[in-house]
Enzyme design. Structure first.
Site, PDB file in Angstrom:
ATOM      1  N   GLU A 116      -9.258  28.428 -80.468  1.00 58.56           N
ATOM      2  CA  GLU A 116     -10.406  29.201 -80.909  1.00 58.56           C
ATOM      3  C   GLU A 116     -10.032  30.079 -82.094  1.00 58.56           C
ATOM      4  OE1 GLU A 116     -13.042  29.613 -76.875  1.00 58.56           O
ATOM      5  OE2 GLU A 116     -11.173  30.683 -76.985  1.00 58.56           O
ATOM      6  N   CYS A 129      -9.643  35.960 -87.231  1.00 54.04           N
ATOM      7  CA  CYS A 129      -8.664  36.091 -86.159  1.00 54.04           C
ATOM      8  C   CYS A 129      -8.182  34.690 -85.800  1.00 54.04           C
ATOM      9  CB  CYS A 129      -9.339  36.763 -84.963  1.00 54.04           C
ATOM     10  SG  CYS A 129      -8.232  36.956 -83.562  1.00 54.04           S
ATOM     11  N   CYS A 143      -5.069  39.833 -69.884  1.00 55.54           N
ATOM     12  CA  CYS A 143      -5.438  38.929 -70.984  1.00 55.54           C
ATOM     13  C   CYS A 143      -5.877  37.571 -70.464  1.00 55.54           C
ATOM     14  CB  CYS A 143      -4.238  38.765 -71.921  1.00 55.54           C
ATOM     15  SG  CYS A 143      -4.525  37.555 -73.229  1.00 55.54           S
ATOM     16  N   GLY A 195      -2.083  33.169 -78.098  1.00 50.32           N
ATOM     17  CA  GLY A 195      -0.642  32.945 -78.235  1.00 50.32           C
ATOM     18  C   GLY A 195       0.141  34.122 -78.767  1.00 50.32           C
ATOM     19  N   GLU A 196       1.448  34.010 -78.644  1.00 49.58           N
ATOM     20  CA  GLU A 196       2.360  35.043 -79.128  1.00 49.58           C
ATOM     21  C   GLU A 196       2.993  34.539 -80.429  1.00 49.58           C
ATOM     22  OE1 GLU A 196       3.519  38.294 -78.627  1.00 49.58           O
ATOM     23  OE2 GLU A 196       4.572  37.616 -80.406  1.00 49.58           O
ATOM     24  N   SER A 227       0.038  40.538 -84.698  1.00 48.71           N
ATOM     25  CA  SER A 227       0.093  41.306 -83.462  1.00 48.71           C
ATOM     26  C   SER A 227       1.078  40.662 -82.492  1.00 48.71           C
ATOM     27  CB  SER A 227      -1.299  41.360 -82.827  1.00 48.71           C
ATOM     28  OG  SER A 227      -1.230  41.994 -81.566  1.00 48.71           O
ATOM     29  N   SER A 249       1.059  45.342 -79.257  1.00 49.72           N
ATOM     30  CA  SER A 249       0.263  45.461 -78.027  1.00 49.72           C
ATOM     31  C   SER A 249       1.009  46.411 -77.103  1.00 49.72           C
ATOM     32  CB  SER A 249       0.120  44.091 -77.364  1.00 49.72           C
ATOM     33  OG  SER A 249      -0.717  43.284 -78.133  1.00 49.72           O
ATOM     34  N   PHE A 250       0.723  47.673 -77.231  1.00 46.59           N
ATOM     35  CA  PHE A 250       1.514  48.682 -76.515  1.00 46.59           C
ATOM     36  C   PHE A 250       1.006  48.871 -75.081  1.00 46.59           C
ATOM     37  CE2 PHE A 250       3.786  52.772 -76.067  1.00 46.59           C
ATOM     38  CZ  PHE A 250       5.017  52.342 -76.519  1.00 46.59           C
ATOM     39  N   HIS A 251      -0.214  49.324 -74.966  1.00 52.42           N
ATOM     40  CA  HIS A 251      -0.983  49.292 -73.704  1.00 52.42           C
ATOM     41  C   HIS A 251      -0.519  50.147 -72.539  1.00 52.42           C
ATOM     42  CE1 HIS A 251      -3.094  46.204 -75.779  1.00 52.42           C
ATOM     43  NE2 HIS A 251      -2.289  45.219 -75.488  1.00 52.42           N
ATOM     44  N   ASN A 328     -12.120  44.116 -72.531  1.00 54.37           N
ATOM     45  CA  ASN A 328     -13.169  43.095 -72.475  1.00 54.37           C
ATOM     46  C   ASN A 328     -12.998  42.307 -71.193  1.00 54.37           C
ATOM     47  OD1 ASN A 328     -14.432  43.596 -75.019  1.00 54.37           O
ATOM     48  ND2 ASN A 328     -12.587  42.769 -75.969  1.00 54.37           N
ATOM     49  N   CYS A 371     -11.639  40.311 -78.175  1.00 51.97           N
ATOM     50  CA  CYS A 371     -10.194  40.302 -77.929  1.00 51.97           C
ATOM     51  C   CYS A 371      -9.890  39.919 -76.499  1.00 51.97           C
ATOM     52  CB  CYS A 371      -9.588  41.682 -78.109  1.00 51.97           C
ATOM     53  SG  CYS A 371      -9.906  42.436 -79.658  1.00 51.97           S
TER      54      CYS A 371
HETATM   55  N1  SAH Z   1       0.025  37.720 -78.263  1.00 45.92           N
HETATM   56  C1  SAH Z   1      -0.227  38.690 -79.228  1.00 45.92           C
HETATM   57  C2  SAH Z   1      -1.478  38.454 -80.042  1.00 45.92           C
HETATM   58  C3  SAH Z   1      -2.716  38.009 -79.307  1.00 45.92           C
HETATM   59  S1  SAH Z   1      -3.566  39.179 -78.289  1.00 45.92           S
HETATM   60  C4  SAH Z   1      -0.257  40.063 -78.631  1.00 45.92           C
HETATM   61  O1  SAH Z   1      -0.247  40.161 -77.409  1.00 45.92           O
HETATM   62  O2  SAH Z   1      -0.243  41.030 -79.373  1.00 45.92           O
HETATM   63  C5  SAH Z   1      -4.497  40.181 -79.387  1.00 45.92           C
HETATM   64  C6  SAH Z   1      -4.816  41.581 -78.814  1.00 45.92           C
HETATM   65  O3  SAH Z   1      -5.866  41.536 -77.835  1.00 45.92           O
HETATM   66  C7  SAH Z   1      -3.616  42.200 -78.125  1.00 45.92           C
HETATM   67  O4  SAH Z   1      -3.481  43.541 -78.439  1.00 45.92           O
HETATM   68  C8  SAH Z   1      -3.985  42.016 -76.688  1.00 45.92           C
HETATM   69  O5  SAH Z   1      -3.246  42.877 -75.918  1.00 45.92           O
HETATM   70  C9  SAH Z   1      -5.472  42.301 -76.706  1.00 45.92           C
HETATM   71  N2  SAH Z   1      -6.162  41.848 -75.510  1.00 45.92           N
HETATM   72  C10 SAH Z   1      -5.820  40.838 -74.694  1.00 45.92           C
HETATM   73  N3  SAH Z   1      -6.696  40.730 -73.678  1.00 45.92           N
HETATM   74  C11 SAH Z   1      -7.623  41.696 -73.866  1.00 45.92           C
HETATM   75  C12 SAH Z   1      -8.816  42.066 -73.169  1.00 45.92           C
HETATM   76  N4  SAH Z   1      -9.198  41.415 -72.088  1.00 45.92           N
HETATM   77  N5  SAH Z   1      -9.532  43.086 -73.641  1.00 45.92           N
HETATM   78  C13 SAH Z   1      -9.152  43.720 -74.766  1.00 45.92           C
HETATM   79  N6  SAH Z   1      -8.056  43.420 -75.469  1.00 45.92           N
HETATM   80  C14 SAH Z   1      -7.294  42.410 -75.034  1.00 45.92           C
HETATM   81 FE1  SF4 Z   2       0.008  36.237 -74.636  1.00 39.35          FE
HETATM   82 FE2  SF4 Z   2      -0.738  38.338 -76.193  1.00 39.35          FE
HETATM   83 FE3  SF4 Z   2      -2.269  37.530 -74.122  1.00 39.35          FE
HETATM   84 FE4  SF4 Z   2       0.043  38.723 -73.670  1.00 39.35          FE
HETATM   85  S1  SF4 Z   2      -1.747  39.638 -74.689  1.00 39.35           S
HETATM   86  S2  SF4 Z   2      -0.702  36.885 -72.613  1.00 39.35           S
HETATM   87  S3  SF4 Z   2       1.293  37.945 -75.336  1.00 39.35           S
HETATM   88  S4  SF4 Z   2      -1.793  36.337 -75.935  1.00 39.35           S
END
Ligand code: SAH
Ligand code: SF4
Length: 396
Positions: A116, A129, A143, A195-196, A227, A249-251, A328, A371
């Site tokens: 996507e 994106c 995620c 993906g990462e 990211s 992606s600190f979180h 989300n 996201c």
């Molecule tokens: N794998 C990489 C890039 C893809 S994720 C990474 O983890 O950074 C892109 C962004 O969306 C990241 O910051 C991820 O943490 C965030 N994300 C993933 N799932 C989400 C969700 N359900 N709601 C909001 N942000 C989310």
């Molecule tokens: Fe993979 Fe990024 Fe989702 Fe984590 S947030 S599962 S690294 S895509």
């Protein structure tokens, strides 16, 4: 064949034509790789660099996919190219347009897999994106992509192909001779799809080099944001070899919570990550690092978390902006989005400490393009069918 016929130097004239279907894709090759491929086809070494430059411009500056359009190349040479190569990008399967103008594309890549891609139009700019893998090896618990196993890494062609596909759809390839339009519909790229990206480093690097190339798509490295969830060993290389902006992606602000939300933290913990981030701006000659922080009700959204986050950033002296992302939701997600009041209070603490703390506007939610919502339905369907078959003892 007449055995008495004289032996001619046929070896030289037999066209080294690959069988149909074995043609190599020029998309995704670095300039050096393209040059080598042209030499292999029979282009004299002395001309190869110039030919690479010409073909490169047709593909990446003018968006051409047909060798016949490359009018500054001799007809015979174009025919030869056509025998050996293709110019191929992922095929769009579906395109959905959200009420807010966000576009979500489902693209098919080799092997029948799907990725996507999301285009987000904004005032005076537009962000694409893109994805770097089908699925993800990591299993961040909030995620959606993380619930899908890694199927495979995307090739450099498939990564830059997403950008080319979007330019096709936006009808944004320049026309030779026409005045240059400075406002671009597709002005920014974020590697924030599926993906990462740092687990597919070489392909991501090669694709982004193509996006930045001065004789092609010409996006400045400051308009590309990668990211990562925190693949610490690759962060220094990202600065040196790509030089784009970095988002992390600190979180979570304690290892205990981050271990659960972003499991790669068990390998590279918060301190290790912060040290790598502190070195990034200098090494890449770029500005602030974006800290992405998804707001999960009751999990990581307290005032203490906000203060700890600031502490971490200050302690390591990291130039930062904190992007707060309202969670989300997706079907079956184990978390809830923090309330708007909570998000605002959290943002305020960060702002008071002197850091920008924008709350990311949710875009394209009605089409599951926001996201973390990306995950191809077909991929899941295929997988579950396979699982069912395996359980029933059906082998193919
Ligand atoms: N794998 C990489 C890039 C893809 S994720 C990474 O983890 O950074 C892109 C962004 O969306 C990241 O910051 C991820 O943490 C965030 N994300 C993933 N799932 C989400 C969700 N359900 N709601 C909001 N942000 C989310
Ligand atoms: Fe993979 Fe990024 Fe989702 Fe984590 S947030 S599962 S690294 S895509």
């Amino acid at each position: 064949m007449d055995p008495k016929a004289p032996i001619t130097q046929d070896v030289m004239t037999i066209p080294r034509k690959p069988p149909e279907g074995d043609k190599r894709n020029l998309v995704g090759m670095t300039r050096d790789q393209m040059r080598d491929a042209l030499i292999q086809m029979g282009t004299p070494e002395k001309q190869a660099k110039m030919r690479t430059g010409q073909i490169w411009q047709w593909i990446y500056q003018w968006g051409k996919r047909d060798f016949a359009d490359m009018t500054n190349l001799a007809k015979a040479y174009r025919a030869q190219l056509d025998e050996h190569f293709v110019i191929e990008i992922p095929e769009v399967v579906t395109r959905q347009v959200s009420e807010d103008g966000t576009r979500k594309y489902l693209c098919r890549i080799a092997g029948g897999h799907e990725v996507e891609v999301v285009y987000i139009p904004e005032e005076g700019r537009g962000t694409l994106c893109i994805s770097s893998q089908v699925g993800c090896t990591l299993t961040c618990s909030f995620c959606h992509t993380g619930t899908q196993k890694l199927v495979r890494n995307l090739t450099a062609a498939e990564i830059i192909g997403q950008v080319m596909m979007a330019r096709d759809d936006l009808d944004e390839w320049p026309v030779p001779g026409a005045p240059k339009d400075e406002t671009r519909l597709l002005s920014n790229i974020v590697l924030m799809g599926m993906g990462e990206p740092l687990y597919n480093f070489d392909n991501v690097r090669d694709a982004m080099k193509i996006a930045m190339d001065a004789e092609g798509i010409q996006l400045s490295r400051r308009r590309i944001t990668l990211s990562t969830s925190g693949v610490v060993p690759e962060i220094a290389r990202t600065a040196q070899e790509i030089g784009c902006l970095l988002a992390i992606s600190f979180h979570a602000t304690t290892d205990e919570t981050r271990d659960v939300l972003v499991p790669i933290n068990r390998k590279h913990n918060i301190e290790e990550l912060l040290s790598a981030l502190a070195a990034y701006p200098k090494a890449s000659n770029s500005e602030r690092i974006t800290f992405e922080y998804v707001m999960l009700a009751g999990v990581n959204d307290s005032d203490e978390d906000a203060h700890r986050l600031i502490d971490h950033i200050k302690r390591h002296n990291i130039p930062a902006k904190i992007n707060l992302i309202p969670f989300n939701e997706w079907p079956g997600a184990p978390y809830k989005r923090s309330s708007n009041n909570r998000i605002r209070a959290f943002a305020n603490i960060i702002y008071q400490a002197g850091y920008a703390s924008p709350i990311r506007k949710t875009r394209g939610e009605d089409i599951m393009a926001a996201c973390g919502q990306l995950k191809s339905e077909t991929e899941r369907a295929r997988k579950s069918r396979r699982q069912i078959e395996a359980e029933a003892g059906i082998t193919r």
